[in-house]
Design an enzyme around this catalytic site. Structure first.
Site, PDB file in Angstrom:
ATOM      1  N   SER A   1      -6.846-115.557   3.933  1.00 60.40           N
ATOM      2  CA  SER A   1      -6.451-116.921   3.609  1.00 60.40           C
ATOM      3  C   SER A   1      -7.598-117.671   2.926  1.00 60.40           C
ATOM      4  CB  SER A   1      -5.972-117.626   4.886  1.00 60.40           C
ATOM      5  OG  SER A   1      -5.268-118.800   4.588  1.00 60.40           O
TER       6      SER A   1
ATOM      7  N   HIS B   1       1.844-114.401   7.475  1.00 57.15           N
ATOM      8  CA  HIS B   1       0.516-114.790   7.007  1.00 57.15           C
ATOM      9  C   HIS B   1      -0.586-114.225   7.893  1.00 57.15           C
ATOM     10  CE1 HIS B   1      -2.374-117.138   4.760  1.00 57.15           C
ATOM     11  NE2 HIS B   1      -2.837-117.683   5.870  1.00 57.15           N
TER      12      HIS B   1
ATOM     13  N   ALA C   1      -8.738-120.839   7.427  1.00 53.51           N
ATOM     14  CA  ALA C   1      -8.877-122.220   7.895  1.00 53.51           C
ATOM     15  C   ALA C   1      -8.356-122.373   9.324  1.00 53.51           C
ATOM     16  CB  ALA C   1      -8.131-123.171   6.965  1.00 53.51           C
TER      17      ALA C   1
ATOM     18  N   LYS D   1       5.435-121.077   9.639  1.00 50.92           N
ATOM     19  CA  LYS D   1       4.797-120.698   8.380  1.00 50.92           C
ATOM     20  C   LYS D   1       3.722-119.615   8.519  1.00 50.92           C
ATOM     21  CE  LYS D   1       6.912-123.764   5.753  1.00 50.92           C
ATOM     22  NZ  LYS D   1       7.767-123.381   4.597  1.00 50.92           N
TER      23      LYS D   1
ATOM     24  N   LEU E   1      -8.944 -98.957   5.803  1.00 52.71           N
ATOM     25  CA  LEU E   1      -9.571 -97.641   5.846  1.00 52.71           C
ATOM     26  C   LEU E   1      -9.298 -96.851   4.568  1.00 52.71           C
ATOM     27  CD1 LEU E   1      -8.852 -96.850   9.581  1.00 52.71           C
ATOM     28  CD2 LEU E   1     -11.082 -97.262   8.555  1.00 52.71           C
TER      29      LEU E   1
ATOM     30  N   ASP F   1       4.862-113.649   3.899  1.00 52.88           N
ATOM     31  CA  ASP F   1       3.964-114.786   4.108  1.00 52.88           C
ATOM     32  C   ASP F   1       4.655-116.066   3.642  1.00 52.88           C
ATOM     33  OD1 ASP F   1       1.900-116.665   4.131  1.00 52.88           O
ATOM     34  OD2 ASP F   1       0.399-115.207   3.478  1.00 52.88           O
TER      35      ASP F   1
END
Length: 377
Positions: free
Chosen positions: A199, A356, A130, A277, A371, A328
């Protein structure tokens, strides 16, 4: 005691192939076992590093030479036991010298070689979260490409440089349309891609998995929302809101748009929310970049609450991997683990010391995880 894997190769595209069986040399102290580089390359192949005695190191040169080879096959894998020594002496008989290289260089080269080899070249499709855009993959994309893979980073509708605004987007399907169009028209019937969603991007992956399971090798959820097949797609948001108080959104701004019955909200992360955050472990320049490039987004919670459940036959048929970001503060580790428990996946990896925005705070670790997944699936 540390174990380091040293890979040896037979380059079958160079004009003068080495024919002598590769010899193994053991350091007198017994600290490490390494291949004799004189039997790995032709004169042409060795010339890339033989003119410089100290740099690059043989291991790095081996890796760099392999990267430019169009065709090679593996001979074998050797294990070297390394003590607490900080350097290793390689006896390079081609140049009649002992070449010293640091263990740190060796470990880095080993990691690079492990990433470079062991899988066919894949096509990664990267999906942002987002308020972000394709730009947030700018560190990971070249790392994957440098390993020989094809990489596409997409802007969803109203994100990045997409010409639409979020206020013109009324459903989650419309928001995901660039990804759906890409899979429909740009991925050939006999081709499969690796989808990576960050996310909110995990929800876009899920919709794509439901619509095009036959075009996806594996879907990777990078600290991302991941739905199940038992509940409505909005269930993970509802559970998140139950666990995380609204005050944790800090200075994030939210404003309604569209018809009231659609219950749509445009969301824009504030600078405090970003720094505390999302980007608390990321470089300051990336935080500043985000502040200048973020655009309003929407979670489409109401629309997803009215959508059909994802099915086991389609969404559930695609292999899934989840990469946990340990630090996160937007999607806490506990919530990530709950999503995995709620809808078990085929592979779970965890990155320590990662916020995050893992692709910005630890891009090399993200690329390494991707990978490894590519080699396996």
């Amino acid at each position: 005691m540390e174990t380091i894997h040293v890979y040896s190769h037979f380059l079958n595209q160079f004009p003068h192939k080495p024919t002598k069986t590769m010899q193994m040399l053991t350091a007198i102290q017994g600290s490490v076992i390494v291949p004799s580089f004189s039997h790995l390359f032709s004169t042409y192949a060795r010339s890339s590093f033989s003119s410089t005695k100290k740099a690059p190191t043989p291991v790095t040169a081996l890796f760099n030479s392999l990267r430019s080879a169009n065709n090679f096959s593996w001979l074998s894998v050797f294990t070297a036991n390394v003590s607490d020594a900080k350097t290793v002496n390689y006896n390079d008989t081609a140049n009649s010298e002992v070449v010293e290289t640091s263990l740190d260089d060796m470990r880095q080269a080993r990691k690079g070689m492990e990433d470079f080899v062991g899988c066919q070249k894949k096509h990664f499709v990267l999906i942002h979260g987002a308020c972000h855009g394709a730009w947030c993959w700018y560190k990971v994309k070249p790392l994957l490409e440098s390993s020989g893979h094809r990489v596409t980073a997409l802007d969803l509708t109203g994100a990045g440089i997409n010409p639409n605004s979020i206020e013109e987007v009324y459903s989650f399907s419309e928001y995901t349309q660039p990804l759906l169009d890409f899979l429909s028209s740009s991925v050939q019937p006999n081709e499969k891609v690796i989808l990576v969603g960050h996310s909110l991007g995990g929800m876009n992956l899920s919709l794509a998995m439901e619509k095009f399971p036959e075009k996806i090798d594996v879907a990777v959820f990078l600290t991302a929302y991941m739905p199940d097949t038992k509940n409505q797609p909005s269930y993970v948001f509802e559970e998140y809101n139950r666990r995380v108080p609204e005050v944790d959104w800090l200075d994030t701004k939210s404003s309604p748009y569209g018809k009231s019955e659609l219950q749509l909200k445009a969301v824009l992360f504030g600078p405090e929310f970003l720094s505390l955050k999302l980007y608390q472990l990321s470089p300051l320049e990336d935080l500043d970049l985000a502040k200048s490039l973020l655009r309003p987004s929407s979670l489409f919670v109401h629309d997803l609450s009215k959508s059909k459940k994802f099915t086991e036959e389609r969404y559930g048929s695609v292999k899934r991997a989840f990469i946990v970001a340990s630090e996160d503060k937007a999607l806490p580790k506990e919530f990530q683990l709950w999503m995995i428990e709620n809808s078990p996946v085929d592979e779970v990896m965890e990155m320590k010391g990662t916020d995050h925005m893992a692709m910005l705070s630890r891009p090399q670790d993200v690329a390494h995880c991707l990978l490894k997944i590519a080699r396996k699936y």
